[in-house]
Design an enzyme around this catalytic site. Structure first.
Site, PDB file in Angstrom:
ATOM      1  CG  ASP A  63      80.984-113.653 -88.760  1.00 61.17           C
ATOM      2  OD1 ASP A  63      80.725-112.532 -88.317  1.00 61.17           O
ATOM      3  OD2 ASP A  63      80.959-114.687 -88.056  1.00 61.17           O
ATOM      4  CG  ASN A  90      72.681-102.733 -93.515  1.00 63.76           C
ATOM      5  OD1 ASN A  90      71.857-101.987 -92.999  1.00 63.76           O
ATOM      6  ND2 ASN A  90      72.377-103.980 -93.871  1.00 63.76           N
ATOM      7  CE1 TYR A 158      69.951-103.507 -82.455  1.00 59.10           C
ATOM      8  CE2 TYR A 158      68.542-101.812 -81.510  1.00 59.10           C
ATOM      9  CZ  TYR A 158      69.098-102.435 -82.614  1.00 59.10           C
ATOM     10  OH  TYR A 158      68.810-101.968 -83.881  1.00 59.10           O
TER      11      TYR A 158
END
Length: 284
Positions: A63, A90, A158
Site C-alpha cells: 500500500d 504507477n 483528482y
C-alpha cells in the site's frame, strides 16, 4: 536509458491495467521486474501471465500510502534482484465525483494520499538509494492528461492530485543528480480498472508501447492522446493573452523574476539561472 536487458524494475499498481502493460514491455526487453499492488491474488495472476515467455518477475504486496510498506518494497527489490535501476510510480485511484464547493475534505484527502503522497513515498524511498548508488537510474511518475487541464468534470480532487504530481515531478527533475532520469507519463483515457469508460479508452498495450518508445528516447513528458493539444492550447492561450494585455514583455522585465534574482543574489546555490530555463542542473 535505452537498453533494459538485465535492468531491475519496480512498478507499483502493476497487477492490472497500465502498470501490468508496462511490466510486460520491460519483461519483453529482458528486464527483471518487481510488480507491486495491494491484492496478492491479482499479483499472482499477473506474475503468471508475465512469466509465460520466460520473464523474471517477483511480486510484493504494498500500500503506497504507508511509508513503511514502500520501504519494505525497496528492501524486497534489493534483496531479490540485488538492486533497482528503474522505478515506475504507477499506482493511483480515480476521482470521487463532486463539485468543488460540495467536496468532502476527507474524500479529497483520500485521493491525494494515493495519487500524490503515495507517489512521493516512492520517490523519496527509492530516490535516496538511487542518489547514493551513483549509477544510471530512472524514476517515472504516472500522471494524467489532468496534469495539464481539467479533463474530468466535477473531479477537482483528482485533478488537483495530478496537477500537484506535475509540480512535484518537475521539481524532482531539477533536484536529482545527472545519473537519474526523471519522466512524467501522462495518459488520457486508457482501458483499465481505474476508468469507468473502459470500452472507449485507448488500448492498454498500444499505450504502453508508445510510452516505452518515449522512455527509450529519454523524454520527460511522455504523452499520448493527440487531441489533448487542443485542451492544452486553450489554457495556455488564455494565460498568454492575459499577460499580453496586462503584463506585456519589456526590456529588463526580469527585474522581478524570482529565479533571476535568486541567481543574482545567491539565494539558490548550486542552481544557475540556465537550469531554470529548460535545462537541468549540470547542463543535462
Amino acid at each position: 536509458m535505452k537498453d533494459f536487458k538485465g535492468k531491475r524494475v519496480v512498478i507499483t499498481g502493476a497487477a492490472t491495467g497500465i502498470g501490468f502493460a508496462l511490466a510486460a514491455q520491460f519483461v519483453a526487453r529482458g528486464a527483471k521486474v518487481v510488480i507491486a499492488a495491494r491484492r496478492r491474488d491479482r499479483l499472482e495472476e499477473a506474475a503468471k501471465a508475465l512469466t509465460k515467455s520466460g520473464g523474471e518477475v517477483a511480486i510484493f504486496e504494498c500500500d503506497i500510502t504507508e511509508l513503511s510498506q514502500v520501504e519494505a518494497l525497496a528492501d524486497f527489490a534489493w534483496s531479490t534482484f540485488g538492486g533497482v535501476d528503474v522505478l515506475i510510480n504507477n499506482a493511483g485511484v480515480g476521482p470521487i465525483p463532486s463539485k468543488v464547493i460540495d467536496a468532502k475534505p476527507e474524500d479529497v484527502q483520500s485521493v491525494l494520499n494515493v495519487n500524490l503522497f503515495g507517489v512521493w513515498n516512492g520517490v523519496s524511498v527509492f530516490g535516496k538509494r538511487f542518489v547514493a548508488e551513483s549509477t544510471p537510474k530512472a524514476i517515472y511518475n504516472v500522471g494524467s492528461e489532468n496534469c495539464f487541464f481539467n479533463a474530468v468534470p466535477e473531479g477537482a480532487g483528482y485533478v488537483v492530485s495530478k496537477h500537484a504530481l506535475l509540480a512535484m515531478t518537475s521539481a524532482l527533475r531539477e533536484e536529482v543528480p545527472d545519473h537519474i532520469e526523471v519522466g512524467l507519463i501522462c495518459p488520457g483515457l486508457v482501458k483499465s480498472e481505474l476508468a469507468r469508460e473502459t470500452s472507449d479508452g485507448m488500448d492498454t498495450d498500444a499505450f504502453a508501447t508508445l510510452v516505452m518508445r518515449q522512455i527509450e528516447a529519454g523524454e520527460f513528458f511522455i504523452v499520448a492522446h493527440a487531441y489533448n493539444v487542443v485542451r492544452i492550447h486553450e489554457r495556455l492561450d488564455e494565460v498568454i493573452s492575459a499577460y499580453g494585455q496586462y503584463a506585456p514583455r519589456y526590456q529588463g522585465d526580469d527585474e522581478f523574476d524570482v529565479r533571476t534574482l535568486g541567481d543574482r543574489h545567491g539565494w539558490y546555490p548550486g542552481y544557475p539561472i540556465h537550469a531554470y530555463r529548460g535545462a537541468r542542473p549540470g547542463g543535462a
